[in-house]
Design a protein around this motif. Structure first.
Motif, PDB file in Angstrom:
ATOM      1  N   ALA A  72       0.834  -1.213   0.000  1.00  0.00           N
ATOM      2  CA  ALA A  72       0.000   0.000   0.000  1.00  0.00           C
ATOM      3  C   ALA A  72       0.861   1.252   0.000  1.00  0.00           C
ATOM      4  O   ALA A  72       0.539   2.255  -0.647  1.00  0.00           O
ATOM      5  CB  ALA A  72      -0.931  -0.001   1.208  1.00  0.00           C
ATOM      6  N   PRO A 126      -5.842  -2.227  10.563  1.00  0.00           N
ATOM      7  CA  PRO A 126      -6.192  -1.851   9.186  1.00  0.00           C
ATOM      8  C   PRO A 126      -7.429  -2.618   8.740  1.00  0.00           C
ATOM      9  O   PRO A 126      -7.510  -3.838   8.911  1.00  0.00           O
ATOM     10  CB  PRO A 126      -4.955  -2.271   8.387  1.00  0.00           C
ATOM     11  CG  PRO A 126      -3.846  -2.302   9.388  1.00  0.00           C
ATOM     12  CD  PRO A 126      -4.476  -2.745  10.675  1.00  0.00           C
ATOM     13  N   GLU A 133      -6.694  -0.312   0.071  1.00  0.00           N
ATOM     14  CA  GLU A 133      -5.818   0.486   0.921  1.00  0.00           C
ATOM     15  C   GLU A 133      -4.744   1.194   0.105  1.00  0.00           C
ATOM     16  O   GLU A 133      -4.410   2.355   0.363  1.00  0.00           O
ATOM     17  CB  GLU A 133      -5.164  -0.407   1.977  1.00  0.00           C
ATOM     18  CG  GLU A 133      -4.305   0.349   2.980  1.00  0.00           C
ATOM     19  CD  GLU A 133      -3.689  -0.571   4.023  1.00  0.00           C
ATOM     20  OE1 GLU A 133      -2.588  -0.255   4.500  1.00  0.00           O
ATOM     21  OE2 GLU A 133      -4.314  -1.610   4.344  1.00  0.00           O
ATOM     22  N   LEU A 167      -7.291   4.703   7.532  1.00  0.00           N
ATOM     23  CA  LEU A 167      -6.757   3.362   7.281  1.00  0.00           C
ATOM     24  C   LEU A 167      -6.825   2.442   8.493  1.00  0.00           C
ATOM     25  O   LEU A 167      -6.615   1.239   8.360  1.00  0.00           O
ATOM     26  CB  LEU A 167      -5.304   3.454   6.789  1.00  0.00           C
ATOM     27  CG  LEU A 167      -5.068   4.262   5.509  1.00  0.00           C
ATOM     28  CD1 LEU A 167      -3.595   4.198   5.110  1.00  0.00           C
ATOM     29  CD2 LEU A 167      -5.955   3.771   4.368  1.00  0.00           C
TER      30      LEU A 167
END
Length: 252
Positions: A72, A126, A133, A167
């Motif tokens: 990510a 997360p 993401e 996130l």
């Protein structure tokens, strides 16, 4: 005497920036106060030349101890670089003055939200699929990268807050990831300043060494004491940013 003052400021800036961002709040005003007749572009470029080293060391230190979600963060890093370069280019065309009065108000909202949500950022959880993401983190990187190149104050703190809130990171993981993206924005801005001759290279070595030492100390404390400690420093730094940007916008 001038180099001693700005070197000490660089040390403190590296320390604070490694924990939660906001090093520019310390070093940049010190440079402007010490060299009031200098070109702002030269001072901004010199600030970035020091911040680059400290942020780079902090990123390396965190990456060895904190699990980074690289799939990510790597595309987000590229987006941050592109955004910062674009922002630095745009600011050569139009002034960023309209942001001066808006920034302290945004920071107040961010601080109040963090204080009210006492459990915010204490647990690393997360919640987005990795592909999603990556897209969301890249969007954050592009927008804040542009902001950093265009205006700048509080970029690291905005990265940390959005990684926590959007996130689902805790403050420690958010700070580690923010360092990586902030490194990309610093590199982009430094390349632009260096290409235009706006870096005082004779100051780079002492400022860089001091920034690295401060960064190592800050990262050590953050890794040792964890997310709760980083959250506390985040609140202090955002509070200081509110006072500084509020003074610049409404009282100066």
């Amino acid at each position: 005497m001038e180099w001693i003052i700005v070197t000490l400021a660089s040390l403190l800036a590296g320390f604070v920036d490694a924990i939660v961002g906001g090093g520019g709040l310390i070093l940049l005003p010190a440079l402007f106060a010490t060299f009031p007749s200098a070109s702002p572009a030269n001072l901004l470029g010199t600030n970035k030349s020091a911040a680059f080293w400290g942020t780079g060391i902090a990123t390396w230190r965190y990456s060895r101890r904190v699990h980074m979600r690289w799939r990510a963060m790597l595309p987000a890093t590229l987006a941050s670089f592109a955004g910062s370069f674009a922002g630095a280019w745009v600011v050569t065309l139009i002034a960023a003055d309209f942001l001066r009065k808006l920034l302290p108000l945004v920071l107040v909202a961010l601080l109040l939200y963090t204080l009210v949500k006492k459990e915010l950022g204490r647990t690393h959880a997360p919640h987005l699929a990795l592909g999603t993401e990556a897209w969301v983190a890249s969007g954050i990187g592009l927008v804040l990268g542009f902001y950093d190149g265009f205006f700048g104050p509080g970029t690291g703190s905005f990265f940390v807050f959005l990684f926590v809130r959007v996130l689902g990171y805790d403050f420690l993981h958010a700070s580690a990831s923010a360092k990586l993206l902030n490194l990309a924005t610093n590199v982009a801005a430094l390349l632009l300043f260096a290409a235009k001759g706006h870096v005082w290279w004779h100051f780079v070595l002492p400022l860089a060494i001091a920034n690295i030492i401060g960064s190592l100390l800050g990262a050590h404390l953050a890794l040792k004491h964890g997310a709760g400690f980083v959250r506390g420093i985040f609140i202090v730094v955002v509070g200081a940013l509110i006072l500084k940007t509020g003074y610049d916008a409404f009282l100066r």
